[in-house]
Write a protein that holds these residues in place. Sequence first.
Motif, PDB file in Angstrom:
ATOM      1  N   CYS A  16       0.830  -1.228   0.000  1.00 15.22           N
ATOM      2  CA  CYS A  16       0.000   0.000   0.000  1.00 15.22           C
ATOM      3  C   CYS A  16       0.855   1.265   0.000  1.00 15.22           C
ATOM      4  N   LEU A  17       1.935   1.242   0.778  1.00 16.14           N
ATOM      5  CA  LEU A  17       2.771   2.441   0.878  1.00 16.14           C
ATOM      6  C   LEU A  17       3.648   2.656  -0.345  1.00 16.14           C
ATOM      7  N   SER A  18       4.211   1.537  -0.840  1.00 13.37           N
ATOM      8  CA  SER A  18       5.243   1.719  -1.871  1.00 13.37           C
ATOM      9  C   SER A  18       4.696   1.885  -3.292  1.00 13.37           C
ATOM     10  N   VAL A  19       3.595   1.204  -3.605  1.00  7.44           N
ATOM     11  CA  VAL A  19       3.124   1.241  -5.006  1.00  7.44           C
ATOM     12  C   VAL A  19       2.830   2.677  -5.484  1.00  7.44           C
ATOM     13  N   PRO A  20       2.007   3.458  -4.756  1.00  7.68           N
ATOM     14  CA  PRO A  20       1.738   4.831  -5.259  1.00  7.68           C
ATOM     15  C   PRO A  20       3.010   5.691  -5.334  1.00  7.68           C
ATOM     16  N   ILE A  21       3.932   5.485  -4.368  1.00  5.00           N
ATOM     17  CA  ILE A  21       5.156   6.316  -4.365  1.00  5.00           C
ATOM     18  C   ILE A  21       6.044   5.942  -5.554  1.00  5.00           C
ATOM     19  N   VAL A  22       6.229   4.616  -5.746  1.00  6.55           N
ATOM     20  CA  VAL A  22       7.106   4.159  -6.836  1.00  6.55           C
ATOM     21  C   VAL A  22       6.493   4.509  -8.200  1.00  6.55           C
ATOM     22  N   MET A  23       5.171   4.286  -8.334  1.00  8.11           N
ATOM     23  CA  MET A  23       4.525   4.526  -9.626  1.00  8.11           C
ATOM     24  C   MET A  23       4.156   6.003  -9.832  1.00  8.11           C
ATOM     25  N   GLY A  24       4.322   6.824  -8.798  1.00  6.27           N
ATOM     26  CA  GLY A  24       4.002   8.256  -8.919  1.00  6.27           C
ATOM     27  C   GLY A  24       2.510   8.529  -9.049  1.00  6.27           C
ATOM     28  N   ILE A  25       1.689   7.637  -8.427  1.00  7.15           N
ATOM     29  CA  ILE A  25       0.226   7.836  -8.497  1.00  7.15           C
ATOM     30  C   ILE A  25      -0.156   8.882  -7.452  1.00  7.15           C
ATOM     31  N   SER A  26      -0.959   9.859  -7.854  1.00  9.25           N
ATOM     32  CA  SER A  26      -1.423  10.805  -6.835  1.00  9.25           C
ATOM     33  C   SER A  26      -2.877  11.174  -7.063  1.00  9.25           C
ATOM     34  N   ARG A 240      -3.230  23.584  -3.496  1.00  6.72           N
ATOM     35  CA  ARG A 240      -3.490  25.018  -3.595  1.00  6.72           C
ATOM     36  C   ARG A 240      -2.413  25.713  -4.454  1.00  6.72           C
ATOM     37  N   ILE A 241      -1.157  25.259  -4.291  1.00  9.88           N
ATOM     38  CA  ILE A 241      -0.083  25.851  -5.119  1.00  9.88           C
ATOM     39  C   ILE A 241      -0.354  25.539  -6.595  1.00  9.88           C
ATOM     40  N   LYS A 242      -0.769  24.294  -6.842  1.00 12.96           N
ATOM     41  CA  LYS A 242      -1.074  23.872  -8.220  1.00 12.96           C
ATOM     42  C   LYS A 242      -2.170  24.744  -8.828  1.00 12.96           C
ATOM     43  N   GLN A 243      -3.200  25.028  -7.991  1.00 11.03           N
ATOM     44  CA  GLN A 243      -4.313  25.854  -8.486  1.00 11.03           C
ATOM     45  C   GLN A 243      -3.841  27.277  -8.814  1.00 11.03           C
ATOM     46  N   SER A 244      -2.910  27.778  -7.997  1.00 11.02           N
ATOM     47  CA  SER A 244      -2.430  29.153  -8.233  1.00 11.02           C
ATOM     48  C   SER A 244      -1.396  29.233  -9.349  1.00 11.02           C
ATOM     49  N   TYR A 245      -0.635  28.147  -9.517  1.00 15.67           N
ATOM     50  CA  TYR A 245       0.398  28.132 -10.564  1.00 15.67           C
ATOM     51  C   TYR A 245       0.152  26.911 -11.460  1.00 15.67           C
ATOM     52  N   PRO A 246      -0.780  27.012 -12.404  1.00 20.89           N
ATOM     53  CA  PRO A 246      -1.184  25.835 -13.187  1.00 20.89           C
ATOM     54  C   PRO A 246      -0.054  25.198 -14.007  1.00 20.89           C
ATOM     55  N   GLN A 247       1.004  25.969 -14.291  1.00 22.37           N
ATOM     56  CA  GLN A 247       2.106  25.406 -15.090  1.00 22.37           C
ATOM     57  C   GLN A 247       3.024  24.501 -14.266  1.00 22.37           C
ATOM     58  N   ARG A 248       2.774  24.409 -12.960  1.00 16.30           N
ATOM     59  CA  ARG A 248       3.635  23.657 -12.037  1.00 16.30           C
ATOM     60  C   ARG A 248       3.616  22.165 -12.368  1.00 16.30           C
ATOM     61  N   VAL A 249       4.806  21.530 -12.377  1.00 13.68           N
ATOM     62  CA  VAL A 249       4.865  20.099 -12.691  1.00 13.68           C
ATOM     63  C   VAL A 249       5.409  19.268 -11.519  1.00 13.68           C
ATOM     64  N   LEU A 250       5.810  19.921 -10.450  1.00 11.34           N
ATOM     65  CA  LEU A 250       6.458  19.205  -9.346  1.00 11.34           C
ATOM     66  C   LEU A 250       5.447  18.379  -8.539  1.00 11.34           C
ATOM     67  N   ASN A 251       5.961  17.363  -7.841  1.00 17.01           N
ATOM     68  CA  ASN A 251       5.112  16.564  -6.951  1.00 17.01           C
ATOM     69  C   ASN A 251       5.917  16.240  -5.698  1.00 17.01           C
ATOM     70  N   TYR A 252       5.714  17.015  -4.655  1.00 11.49           N
ATOM     71  CA  TYR A 252       6.492  16.810  -3.438  1.00 11.49           C
ATOM     72  C   TYR A 252       5.743  15.978  -2.393  1.00 11.49           C
ATOM     73  N   ALA A 253       4.411  16.125  -2.330  1.00  7.22           N
ATOM     74  CA  ALA A 253       3.692  15.508  -1.212  1.00  7.22           C
ATOM     75  C   ALA A 253       2.545  14.594  -1.628  1.00  7.22           C
ATOM     76  N   GLN A 254       1.989  14.798  -2.816  1.00  8.50           N
ATOM     77  CA  GLN A 254       0.734  14.109  -3.109  1.00  8.50           C
ATOM     78  C   GLN A 254       0.883  12.598  -3.324  1.00  8.50           C
ATOM     79  N   SER A 255       2.029  12.157  -3.887  1.00  9.88           N
ATOM     80  CA  SER A 255       2.223  10.708  -4.052  1.00  9.88           C
ATOM     81  C   SER A 255       2.337  10.028  -2.701  1.00  9.88           C
ATOM     82  N   VAL A 256       3.116  10.672  -1.806  1.00 14.87           N
ATOM     83  CA  VAL A 256       3.306  10.088  -0.473  1.00 14.87           C
ATOM     84  C   VAL A 256       1.958  10.049   0.253  1.00 14.87           C
ATOM     85  N   ASN A 257       1.176  11.114   0.101  1.00 10.51           N
ATOM     86  CA  ASN A 257      -0.133  11.165   0.760  1.00 10.51           C
ATOM     87  C   ASN A 257      -1.052  10.070   0.212  1.00 10.51           C
ATOM     88  N   THR A 258      -0.971   9.825  -1.092  1.00  5.83           N
ATOM     89  CA  THR A 258      -1.798   8.768  -1.679  1.00  5.83           C
ATOM     90  C   THR A 258      -1.391   7.418  -1.090  1.00  5.83           C
TER      91      THR A 258
END
Lengths: 288, 317
Positions: A16-26, A240-258
């Motif tokens: 459960c923990l590793s699959v979303p992080i490794v596959m980058g699912i968010s 919220r950052i994504k909503q304010s800066y739609p061109q943003r491509v980074l993913n720092y927290a959402q994969s881990v949260n998933t």
Amino acid sequence: MKFTDRHVVFILVAICLSVPIVMGISTVPAPMKTANKAFDYIESLPEGDSKGVVVALDFGPGTSAENKPQAKLVMEHLMRKRIPFAVTSLYVLSTPFLKDLPQQVAKDLEKENPSLKREYGRDWVNLGYFQNGTIFLQSLARSEDWISQIKADVNGTPLEQLPVMKSFKNLKSVSSLVELTGLTGVFSSWLQFFQTTEYTPVMIHGCTSITIPDAFIFFSSGQIRGFFEGIAGAAWYEERIKQSYPQRVLNYAQSVNTGTSFAQLMIIFIIIIGNIKTYLGWRKKRSE
Amino acid sequence: MINFITKVITFIGGLYFFLEFILPKKFSIFQSEIFFGKYHDQISLSLVLISCVAVGLGVINILTIHGSVILSKKSGFSSSLVLILSFFFSLFIQSASWINKESHLSSWKDLDAISTYVSKAPDTSLEKLDNNLKIVLENNRTPEGVSKESYLLFISNLRKELEFNLNTNKDIFPTSLKEIISNKISEFKNISLREHEKMLANTFYERSEKVILNGLFFPLGASMFSLLAFYISYAAYRSFRIRSLEAACMMLAALLIILGQIPQGSMYISESLPEFRLWIMENLSTPALRAIAFGSAVAGLSLSLRMWLSMDKGSFN
């Protein structure tokens, strides 16, 4: 080796923990009022503000899974808005993060858009680790001249040489404090002593999931403006950052949260299984 | 006698920090002004010294306990041996790396001094700066990470710029000139340091330090903490049984909190789950925790008082 329930639980948690992080699912995180407040406050600061923000990274490897994304997101937001910040810590194990995290975020931003180039000394400064937390904070809050008190940055460069220090003359020149830690003792040191009777900077806090209930005490009293509720709070802040800066491509927290959200669902599932098992055992015993 | 002295020092120390916290910076008694806490920073340094003593005490403790286990070959002596060897190895590597960095930084002292002089010098004494730059050239100490030729070229260019601005460009505001020179020095230093840091990162000590910290210490620390996830999950499976009303309430609260903070809760069950979670946190959990915090603060206060007045029997008897 006998395959027991314990092995099944461990394997399920690992998957459960590793699959979303490794596959980058968010997935889109659940909205958080506390993270919203933190985001709205930083967003409300004027672009290129002359007042600085102190970012205290008081975490080590143990809680870095939650505190590191929080730190990166705050730094990213500050860098995007070109608000000068100073990183520091009262926790010795965080020293490598003080150096690496701002550099990494600056690099990521420059990769996304070369016009977002941010430089050490001009956009941020690393003041390093300070010993004797409470005493140091008391004298820092009272000091009229931080440059002559701290003298040099972590590289030994005299602070008067760094243009960013124009925003860190003393406590009054600091608009806010972002304090990220899993240690409630360190958090209360900043909360109690990084202020004077005349001036208290706005405080934003980043905690781990375990210390969320403690942070709520200070949120409801208004002592902290907003905070990150562990990785879930960081994920919503990222949204919220994504909503304010739609061109943003980074993913720092959402994969881990998933990943952690699947693990939490799995825990609910195994608790139900455990209860059913107990109930069936109890019924079997009664029928005998 | 020693007990008495310790008690007196403890009392005076406690009294000082208590008064320093509650008294205003400046106040007057019998028409004389008192600056209480004038030497607070210097006094605070004593705590840093105590921490240093504690480090030494810790080292002696480790060596005594594990050294005796190794010498007497008691059970578990191999673990003690690994601990002592790792301790000395990382101490050696970190110290060597630190000395390396410090020697590198000290070679930039001349230029740092010039930069500090520029930022602090009164506007009228900028002419003296040229003399200072001349001294730097005469000293002939090239900082590490930069070639002698480029360093000399940089200093002479700086002198030329200064002379030009002071003699020809009379309209320039001294503070702008200060800023120009300061920026030039910091730009030169930043570029040279960046290059040199890359070179330093390839030395044996730096690479070993990286392996110890980034390759061993941090992943091991994170792994230790992450094991909790596995044990907590298993503990929940083993012991979370709904056998009473209290347990059922706890399970329900936990369920709502979890579903309210994960994406799947608001996505598939109800959009109002995060709101409901927030209500539980703000209205049920926070008051209870605040009451506990007040209780423990009062307990902490009484403990502090006992320590301050040396009333704890265990300390000195």
